[in-house]
Each structure stands twice: as C-alpha cells, then as structure tokens.
Design a protein around this motif. Structure first.
Motif, PDB file in Angstrom:
ATOM      1  N   VAL A   1       0.847  -1.203   0.000  1.00 36.17           N
ATOM      2  CA  VAL A   1       0.000   0.000   0.000  1.00 36.17           C
ATOM      3  C   VAL A   1       0.876   1.244   0.000  1.00 36.17           C
ATOM      4  O   VAL A   1       0.674   2.174  -0.789  1.00 36.17           O
ATOM      5  CB  VAL A   1      -0.965   0.004   1.214  1.00 36.17           C
ATOM      6  N   LEU A   2       1.857   1.286   0.886  1.00 38.18           N
ATOM      7  CA  LEU A   2       2.727   2.450   0.993  1.00 38.18           C
ATOM      8  C   LEU A   2       3.568   2.641  -0.269  1.00 38.18           C
ATOM      9  O   LEU A   2       3.735   3.775  -0.726  1.00 38.18           O
ATOM     10  CB  LEU A   2       3.631   2.330   2.225  1.00 38.18           C
ATOM     11  N   THR A   3       4.074   1.557  -0.825  1.00 39.95           N
ATOM     12  CA  THR A   3       4.867   1.641  -2.056  1.00 39.95           C
ATOM     13  C   THR A   3       4.027   2.237  -3.178  1.00 39.95           C
ATOM     14  O   THR A   3       4.515   3.059  -3.957  1.00 39.95           O
ATOM     15  CB  THR A   3       5.409   0.253  -2.449  1.00 39.95           C
ATOM     16  N   GLY A   4       2.762   1.854  -3.253  1.00 44.17           N
ATOM     17  CA  GLY A   4       1.845   2.405  -4.248  1.00 44.17           C
ATOM     18  C   GLY A   4       1.641   3.906  -4.097  1.00 44.17           C
ATOM     19  O   GLY A   4       1.298   4.596  -5.050  1.00 44.17           O
ATOM     20  N   ARG A   5       1.856   4.411  -2.901  1.00 48.75           N
ATOM     21  CA  ARG A   5       1.723   5.848  -2.632  1.00 48.75           C
ATOM     22  C   ARG A   5       3.074   6.566  -2.678  1.00 48.75           C
ATOM     23  O   ARG A   5       3.157   7.734  -2.332  1.00 48.75           O
ATOM     24  CB  ARG A   5       1.125   6.064  -1.243  1.00 48.75           C
ATOM     25  N   GLY A   6       4.126   5.803  -3.031  1.00 50.01           N
ATOM     26  CA  GLY A   6       5.455   6.398  -3.068  1.00 50.01           C
ATOM     27  C   GLY A   6       6.074   6.576  -1.692  1.00 50.01           C
ATOM     28  O   GLY A   6       6.979   7.391  -1.524  1.00 50.01           O
ATOM     29  N   LYS A   7       5.608   5.790  -0.714  1.00 52.31           N
ATOM     30  CA  LYS A   7       6.109   5.898   0.657  1.00 52.31           C
ATOM     31  C   LYS A   7       6.753   4.577   1.063  1.00 52.31           C
ATOM     32  O   LYS A   7       6.672   3.585   0.346  1.00 52.31           O
ATOM     33  CB  LYS A   7       4.978   6.253   1.623  1.00 52.31           C
ATOM     34  N   LYS A   8       7.353   4.584   2.251  1.00 49.83           N
ATOM     35  CA  LYS A   8       8.014   3.397   2.784  1.00 49.83           C
ATOM     36  C   LYS A   8       7.492   3.094   4.181  1.00 49.83           C
ATOM     37  O   LYS A   8       6.922   3.955   4.842  1.00 49.83           O
ATOM     38  CB  LYS A   8       9.529   3.617   2.865  1.00 49.83           C
ATOM     39  N   LEU A   9       7.747   1.853   4.621  1.00 54.63           N
ATOM     40  CA  LEU A   9       7.455   1.486   6.004  1.00 54.63           C
ATOM     41  C   LEU A   9       8.380   2.264   6.921  1.00 54.63           C
ATOM     42  O   LEU A   9       9.491   2.634   6.526  1.00 54.63           O
ATOM     43  CB  LEU A   9       7.730  -0.007   6.222  1.00 54.63           C
TER      44      LEU A   9
END
Length: 173
Positions: A123-131
């Motif tokens: 989900v985060l990768t899809g938003r350009g974010k990381k854990l």
C-alpha cells in the motif's frame, strides 16, 4: 500431554527455533527430594547452547512443538490469508501488538504478522512511501524467527523463505 519426544527428534522450542532432542536425562537436583527428568535440547542455530526442559513443567513443555511438514506449512500460510491481521494505524498500539506477537513466537501469528506488514508495504509503495524503520525492523525479526524453522523443514536457504511465503500469500516484495 503430547506423545513424548525421543532422542534424535527435531522440535521447535519457542524463540530458540529448531532444536535437536539430544538427550533425555533424569537428575536429582541438589537439595531436592525427587529426581527430575529433562529433555536436553540443542538449538540447531546455536549448537553450543543447551536448553533443559523438565518433563513435569507443562508451561515449558508447551513451548516444544513438533516441526510441521511442508504440506502443513503450506496450509498454515494459506490459512493466514483467510485470517488477515488488520493494520493498526496508531504507532504505539501497533508497536506493542507487534512486540507481543514477536515475544510469543507462535508460527501462525508470526505468519499473520509478516503478511500484514507485507500488505501495508505494498500500500505504501503504491503511494510512493516506505514502512517506518520500526516496522521494517519488526518484519526482519519476524522473518528471522520464521526462517529458522521453515528453512530447516523445507530444506532451503534462509534467504529463500521470505520469497516462499510472499509467493503463497500472493504479495509482492
């Protein structure tokens, strides 16, 4: 009580991972009246260590589990897809929950935990974010505990276990 273990059996012992039942010994503790029988466990990952499990301690015996077969592992992984762990948005609550799961060292719950983190990572990768670094550390720790047991049973290197799990959970890296 479960069927007794035998010398030469491999078991999972809590967070110590896969252990060989190296001996079953009866010793008379100093100052005690009755001798006790112990399972003598040698962790595969740390053969220099020794774990003594009294056969009369239900709490410690409960930490000893027979190793699952590959078919049981596959079924367990698939069942965790149906029992998905929900992501907890509150960081403090999530951290406490994750730590409790890590401490318990229950394979089913650890698989649910890594599945939850894998999905959140997607989900985060899809938003350009990381854990967060804390969630990444939790993932690595959970995978490490799982890898010890699964790599032994599946006879694959530790670094292939994560891919094996992700493939069966149908989540990307």
């Amino acid at each position: 009580m479960a069927e007794p273990y035998r010398i030469g059996d491999y078991v999972s012992y809590s967070c110590s991972g896969v252990c060989l039942v190296a001996d079953i010994r009866t010793d008379a503790p100093r100052g005690k009246e009755a001798p006790k029988t112990f399972y003598i466990l040698k962790p595969v990952a740390d053969p220099g260590s020794t774990i003594f499990v009294p056969t009369t301690s239900e709490a410690l015996l409960a930490k000893m589990q027979r190793l699952p077969t590959q078919a049981e592992i596959d079924q367990l992984i698939l069942s965790t897809r149906e029992e998905e762990l929900a992501w907890i948005d509150d960081r403090k609550v999530r951290t406490a929950s994750f730590q409790a799961t890590l401490k318990a060292c229950d394979l089913r719950e650890l698989l649910r935990l890594v599945g939850c983190i894998y999905r959140q990572k997607q989900v985060l990768t899809g938003r350009g974010k990381k854990l967060s670094s804390a969630d990444e550390a939790t993932l690595r720790r959970a995978e490490g505990i799982i890898e010890n047991e699964l790599s032994f049973v599946l006879q694959v290197p530790d670094d292939q276990v994560g891919g094996y799990i992700r493939q069966r959970l149908a989540v990307d890296d």
